[in-house]
Design an enzyme around this catalytic site. Structure first.
Site, PDB file in Angstrom:
ATOM      1  N   LYS A  11       0.818  -1.218   0.000  1.00 27.19           N
ATOM      2  CA  LYS A  11       0.000   0.000   0.000  1.00 27.19           C
ATOM      3  C   LYS A  11       0.856   1.274   0.000  1.00 27.19           C
ATOM      4  CE  LYS A  11      -4.005  -2.127   2.324  1.00 27.19           C
ATOM      5  NZ  LYS A  11      -4.948  -2.012   3.474  1.00 27.19           N
ATOM      6  N   TYR A  51     -12.362  -2.130  -3.557  1.00 26.33           N
ATOM      7  CA  TYR A  51     -12.842  -2.238  -2.169  1.00 26.33           C
ATOM      8  C   TYR A  51     -14.365  -2.124  -2.058  1.00 26.33           C
ATOM      9  CZ  TYR A  51      -8.286  -2.366   0.212  1.00 26.33           C
ATOM     10  OH  TYR A  51      -7.061  -2.742   0.702  1.00 26.33           O
ATOM     11  N   ASN A 114      -1.993   0.395   6.670  1.00 26.85           N
ATOM     12  CA  ASN A 114      -1.414  -0.809   7.273  1.00 26.85           C
ATOM     13  C   ASN A 114      -0.583  -1.636   6.287  1.00 26.85           C
ATOM     14  OD1 ASN A 114      -3.524  -1.750   5.791  1.00 26.85           O
ATOM     15  ND2 ASN A 114      -4.597  -2.749   7.478  1.00 26.85           N
ATOM     16  N   HIS A 117      -2.242  -5.368   1.577  1.00 26.47           N
ATOM     17  CA  HIS A 117      -3.528  -6.046   1.397  1.00 26.47           C
ATOM     18  C   HIS A 117      -3.247  -7.494   1.036  1.00 26.47           C
ATOM     19  CE1 HIS A 117      -7.495  -7.170  -0.151  1.00 26.47           C
ATOM     20  NE2 HIS A 117      -6.817  -7.765  -1.115  1.00 26.47           N
ATOM     21  N   GLU A 128      -9.615 -11.009  -7.415  1.00 25.56           N
ATOM     22  CA  GLU A 128      -8.672  -9.899  -7.241  1.00 25.56           C
ATOM     23  C   GLU A 128      -7.476 -10.035  -8.177  1.00 25.56           C
ATOM     24  OE1 GLU A 128      -9.873  -9.042  -2.566  1.00 25.56           O
ATOM     25  OE2 GLU A 128      -7.842  -9.702  -3.032  1.00 25.56           O
TER      26      GLU A 128
HETATM   27  O1  CDP Z   1      -6.959  -5.771   5.021  1.00 26.15           O
HETATM   28  P1  CDP Z   1      -7.714  -6.750   5.909  1.00 26.15           P
HETATM   29  O2  CDP Z   1      -8.326  -7.890   5.121  1.00 26.15           O
HETATM   30  O3  CDP Z   1      -6.899  -7.224   7.068  1.00 26.15           O
HETATM   31  O4  CDP Z   1      -8.924  -5.916   6.589  1.00 26.15           O
HETATM   32  P2  CDP Z   1     -10.405  -5.606   6.054  1.00 26.15           P
HETATM   33  O5  CDP Z   1     -11.315  -5.744   7.222  1.00 26.15           O
HETATM   34  O6  CDP Z   1     -10.720  -6.378   4.814  1.00 26.15           O
HETATM   35  O7  CDP Z   1     -10.335  -4.049   5.703  1.00 26.15           O
HETATM   36  C1  CDP Z   1      -9.771  -3.605   4.497  1.00 26.15           C
HETATM   37  C2  CDP Z   1      -8.915  -2.397   4.801  1.00 26.15           C
HETATM   38  O8  CDP Z   1      -9.745  -1.326   5.244  1.00 26.15           O
HETATM   39  C3  CDP Z   1      -7.883  -2.568   5.922  1.00 26.15           C
HETATM   40  O9  CDP Z   1      -6.709  -3.233   5.518  1.00 26.15           O
HETATM   41  C4  CDP Z   1      -7.613  -1.126   6.292  1.00 26.15           C
HETATM   42  O10 CDP Z   1      -6.741  -0.496   5.363  1.00 26.15           O
HETATM   43  C5  CDP Z   1      -9.020  -0.507   6.147  1.00 26.15           C
HETATM   44  N1  CDP Z   1      -9.720  -0.435   7.458  1.00 26.15           N
HETATM   45  C6  CDP Z   1      -9.809   0.785   8.117  1.00 26.15           C
HETATM   46  O11 CDP Z   1      -9.323   1.800   7.600  1.00 26.15           O
HETATM   47  N2  CDP Z   1     -10.441   0.858   9.341  1.00 26.15           N
HETATM   48  C7  CDP Z   1     -10.986  -0.243   9.900  1.00 26.15           C
HETATM   49  N3  CDP Z   1     -11.600  -0.135  11.089  1.00 26.15           N
HETATM   50  C8  CDP Z   1     -10.920  -1.478   9.243  1.00 26.15           C
HETATM   51  C9  CDP Z   1     -10.271  -1.558   8.016  1.00 26.15           C
HETATM   52 MG    MG Z   2      -9.829  -7.900   3.708  1.00 25.26          MG
END
Ligand code: CDP
Ligand code: MG
Length: 140
Positions: A11, A51, A114, A117, A128
């Site tokens: 990212k 997303y 973070n 992805h 994807e």
């Molecule tokens: O990336 P991952 O699959 O671990 O998490 P996700 O629940 O699929 O969320 C996608 C992305 O949204 C995360 O990697 C974060 O960049 C963002 N996110 C956020 O900004 N705030 C949150 N409370 C949860 C996710």
């Molecule tokens: Mg995810």
């Protein structure tokens, strides 16, 4: 166990800090092969479509703006149980909860920014990968 492919994205917070090589080393050390990779800059529309599953979440707008803010590195990782293995190497979404040694524990700046992805299941991995790569770009 079976050989799988998964979609990974380094990212903007990580490309900005020149961490592509350090993150790739984590994948390779875990036995994941980077079988396709390119550095691109997403438009807001492209980030929004990628997303889309999170469209109703409160962080969606900010997430899309972040993903379109600077270049990302999109990649296909291949290996035994690659989808789960990549999730383990990435660590928990919130770096505060990520296990020591994981990418997010070492590099992530916040729950939003973070660093990486990773696909979460075989069907999303296939979708994807096809979103970013053509069959001709996947030579194994
Ligand atoms: O990336 P991952 O699959 O671990 O998490 P996700 O629940 O699929 O969320 C996608 C992305 O949204 C995360 O990697 C974060 O960049 C963002 N996110 C956020 O900004 N705030 C949150 N409370 C949860 C996710
Ligand atoms: Mg995810």
């Amino acid at each position: 166990m079976a050989t799988q492919r998964t979609l990974s994205i380094i990212k903007p917070d990580a490309t900005r800090r020149n961490l592509t090589g350090k993150i790739n080393a984590k994948f390779e050390d875990a036995g994941l092969r980077i079988v396709a990779q390119k550095r691109i800059k997403l438009t807001m529309e492209q980030a929004g479509k990628f997303y889309e599953v999170h469209a109703e979440r409160p962080f969606y707008g900010e997430l899309c703006e972040f993903m379109a803010s600077e270049p990302v590195v999109v990649q296909v990782l291949e290996g035994e149980d690659a989808i789960l293995k990549n999730r383990e190497v990435m660590g928990a979404t919130n770096p505060a909860d990520a296990a020591p040694g994981t990418i997010r524990a070492e590099f992530a700046e916040s729950v939003g920014e973070n660093s990486v992805h990773g696909s979460d299941a075989p069907d999303t991995a296939a979708e994807e990968i096809a979103y970013f790569f053509s069959g001709l770009e996947l030579v194994g």
